[in-house]
Design a protein around this motif. Structure first.
Motif, PDB file in Angstrom:
ATOM      1  N   GLY A  18      32.453  -2.187 -11.619  1.00 55.54           N
ATOM      2  CA  GLY A  18      32.206  -0.936 -10.915  1.00 55.54           C
ATOM      3  C   GLY A  18      31.669   0.147 -11.829  1.00 55.54           C
ATOM      4  N   ASP A  19      32.182   0.190 -13.067  1.00 48.31           N
ATOM      5  CA  ASP A  19      31.748   1.200 -14.031  1.00 48.31           C
ATOM      6  C   ASP A  19      30.542   0.765 -14.861  1.00 48.31           C
ATOM      7  OD1 ASP A  19      33.777   2.973 -13.322  1.00 48.31           O
ATOM      8  OD2 ASP A  19      35.147   2.255 -14.877  1.00 48.31           O
ATOM      9  N   ALA A  25      20.270   0.921 -15.099  1.00 42.20           N
ATOM     10  CA  ALA A  25      19.123   1.298 -15.927  1.00 42.20           C
ATOM     11  C   ALA A  25      19.556   2.330 -16.966  1.00 42.20           C
ATOM     12  CB  ALA A  25      18.015   1.860 -15.049  1.00 42.20           C
ATOM     13  N   HIS A  26      19.765   1.883 -18.179  1.00 44.14           N
ATOM     14  CA  HIS A  26      19.909   2.782 -19.320  1.00 44.14           C
ATOM     15  C   HIS A  26      19.515   2.017 -20.571  1.00 44.14           C
ATOM     16  CE1 HIS A  26      23.719   1.334 -21.090  1.00 44.14           C
ATOM     17  NE2 HIS A  26      24.261   1.347 -19.908  1.00 44.14           N
ATOM     18  N   VAL A  27      19.235   2.741 -21.615  1.00 44.36           N
ATOM     19  CA  VAL A  27      18.714   2.144 -22.837  1.00 44.36           C
ATOM     20  C   VAL A  27      19.667   1.070 -23.350  1.00 44.36           C
ATOM     21  CG1 VAL A  27      18.072   2.612 -25.238  1.00 44.36           C
ATOM     22  CG2 VAL A  27      17.501   4.252 -23.445  1.00 44.36           C
ATOM     23  N   SER A  28      19.105  -0.094 -23.613  1.00 43.41           N
ATOM     24  CA  SER A  28      19.850  -1.204 -24.206  1.00 43.41           C
ATOM     25  C   SER A  28      21.160  -1.483 -23.463  1.00 43.41           C
ATOM     26  CB  SER A  28      20.122  -0.921 -25.689  1.00 43.41           C
ATOM     27  OG  SER A  28      20.668  -2.054 -26.307  1.00 43.41           O
ATOM     28  N   ASN A  29      21.047  -1.817 -22.199  1.00 46.60           N
ATOM     29  CA  ASN A  29      22.215  -2.144 -21.379  1.00 46.60           C
ATOM     30  C   ASN A  29      22.843  -3.432 -21.905  1.00 46.60           C
ATOM     31  OD1 ASN A  29      23.931  -3.204 -19.381  1.00 46.60           O
ATOM     32  ND2 ASN A  29      22.771  -2.261 -17.736  1.00 46.60           N
ATOM     33  N   THR A  30      24.068  -3.331 -22.397  1.00 41.87           N
ATOM     34  CA  THR A  30      24.798  -4.485 -22.939  1.00 41.87           C
ATOM     35  C   THR A  30      26.006  -4.831 -22.065  1.00 41.87           C
ATOM     36  OG1 THR A  30      26.059  -3.014 -24.383  1.00 41.87           O
ATOM     37  CG2 THR A  30      24.077  -4.029 -25.327  1.00 41.87           C
ATOM     38  N   ASN A  31      25.949  -4.451 -20.798  1.00 43.23           N
ATOM     39  CA  ASN A  31      27.099  -4.674 -19.914  1.00 43.23           C
ATOM     40  C   ASN A  31      27.414  -6.155 -19.722  1.00 43.23           C
ATOM     41  OD1 ASN A  31      27.368  -1.932 -19.717  1.00 43.23           O
ATOM     42  ND2 ASN A  31      26.326  -1.775 -17.753  1.00 43.23           N
ATOM     43  N   PRO A 115      31.623  11.101 -17.481  1.00 41.39           N
ATOM     44  CA  PRO A 115      33.076  11.063 -17.276  1.00 41.39           C
ATOM     45  C   PRO A 115      33.731   9.944 -18.086  1.00 41.39           C
ATOM     46  CG  PRO A 115      31.903  11.174 -15.178  1.00 41.39           C
ATOM     47  CD  PRO A 115      30.868  10.951 -16.241  1.00 41.39           C
ATOM     48  N   LEU A 116      34.969  10.174 -18.474  1.00 36.58           N
ATOM     49  CA  LEU A 116      35.722   9.160 -19.191  1.00 36.58           C
ATOM     50  C   LEU A 116      36.067   8.017 -18.238  1.00 36.58           C
ATOM     51  CD1 LEU A 116      35.925  11.601 -21.110  1.00 36.58           C
ATOM     52  CD2 LEU A 116      38.208  10.833 -21.674  1.00 36.58           C
ATOM     53  N   GLY A 145      33.445  -0.496 -24.980  1.00 36.90           N
ATOM     54  CA  GLY A 145      33.648   0.947 -25.006  1.00 36.90           C
ATOM     55  C   GLY A 145      33.374   1.558 -26.358  1.00 36.90           C
ATOM     56  N   LEU A 146      32.665   0.848 -27.237  1.00 36.91           N
ATOM     57  CA  LEU A 146      32.398   1.352 -28.582  1.00 36.91           C
ATOM     58  C   LEU A 146      31.668   2.697 -28.532  1.00 36.91           C
ATOM     59  CD1 LEU A 146      31.207  -0.594 -31.664  1.00 36.91           C
ATOM     60  CD2 LEU A 146      29.924   1.406 -30.955  1.00 36.91           C
TER      61      LEU A 146
END
Length: 178
Positions: A18-19, A25-31, A115-116, A145-146
């Motif tokens: 979800g998070d 879409a963001h730079v270097s997505n490592t999800n 947001p955290l 979360g680095l």
């Protein structure tokens, strides 16, 4: 650390996805890499806990090797470094550190404002090459979360009287039930 309770891995994945969608879409997505290490931690340790961490506990999270999103200066050596130490390295490196690591710097700025969200940890390093040379073998070891935690330290987002939510694979030591 305050223990909220034991949670099934399916809930950990649901919150994570979800998070951190793989297609965001963001730079270097490592999800996807993040989800992969969550699976490694689940296979290694099998039990997950939802906890609340103090500011000092977040600053003490041990980070694995990180070459700053392919940048020119290592943020975390293979032996590991804490969130607090990594934040201090970025702070002391100033413009030179930013120039050497533009993608990492962009992520830090992005997460310094967002947001955290929960971070993902384990009580032992997972079987992955980025973790193989960690000097610390037990404690709170980063899974995902680095950039968020380092950004929170850099941008003063970790208030002394507030707690940060985390999911921890393994049995956290000395965690009173909440």
């Amino acid at each position: 650390m305050k223990l909220i309770g034991t949670v099934p891995f399916s809930e950990v994945l649901e919150v994570y996805r979800g998070d951190h969608p793989v297609d965001r879409a963001h730079v270097s997505n490592t999800n996807q890499d993040g989800e992969d290490v969550l699976h490694m931690a689940d296979e290694l340790l099998g039990t997950w806990h939802r906890v609340l961490l103090s500011r000092d506990e977040v600053l003490g999270i041990v980070l694995p090797w990180h070459l700053s999103e392919g940048g020119g200066r290592e943020l975390v050596p293979r032996s590991g470094r804490t969130v607090g130490e990594a934040a201090e390295l970025v702070r002391s490196g100033g413009a030179e550190m930013s120039a050497a690591n533009p993608i990492c710097s962009e992520k830090l700025a992005l997460f310094g404002e967002r947001p955290l969200t929960p971070v993902y940890l384990s009580t032992r390093p997972v079987p992955h090459s980025d973790y193989s040379d960690l000097e610390v073998r037990t404690g709170l070891i980063h899974l995902d979360g680095l950039h968020r935690t380092v950004a929170w330290a850099l941008y003063g987002r970790l208030a002394p009287d507030e707690r940060t939510e985390a999911f921890v694979a393994g049995a956290p030591d000395n965690a009173p039930a909440g």
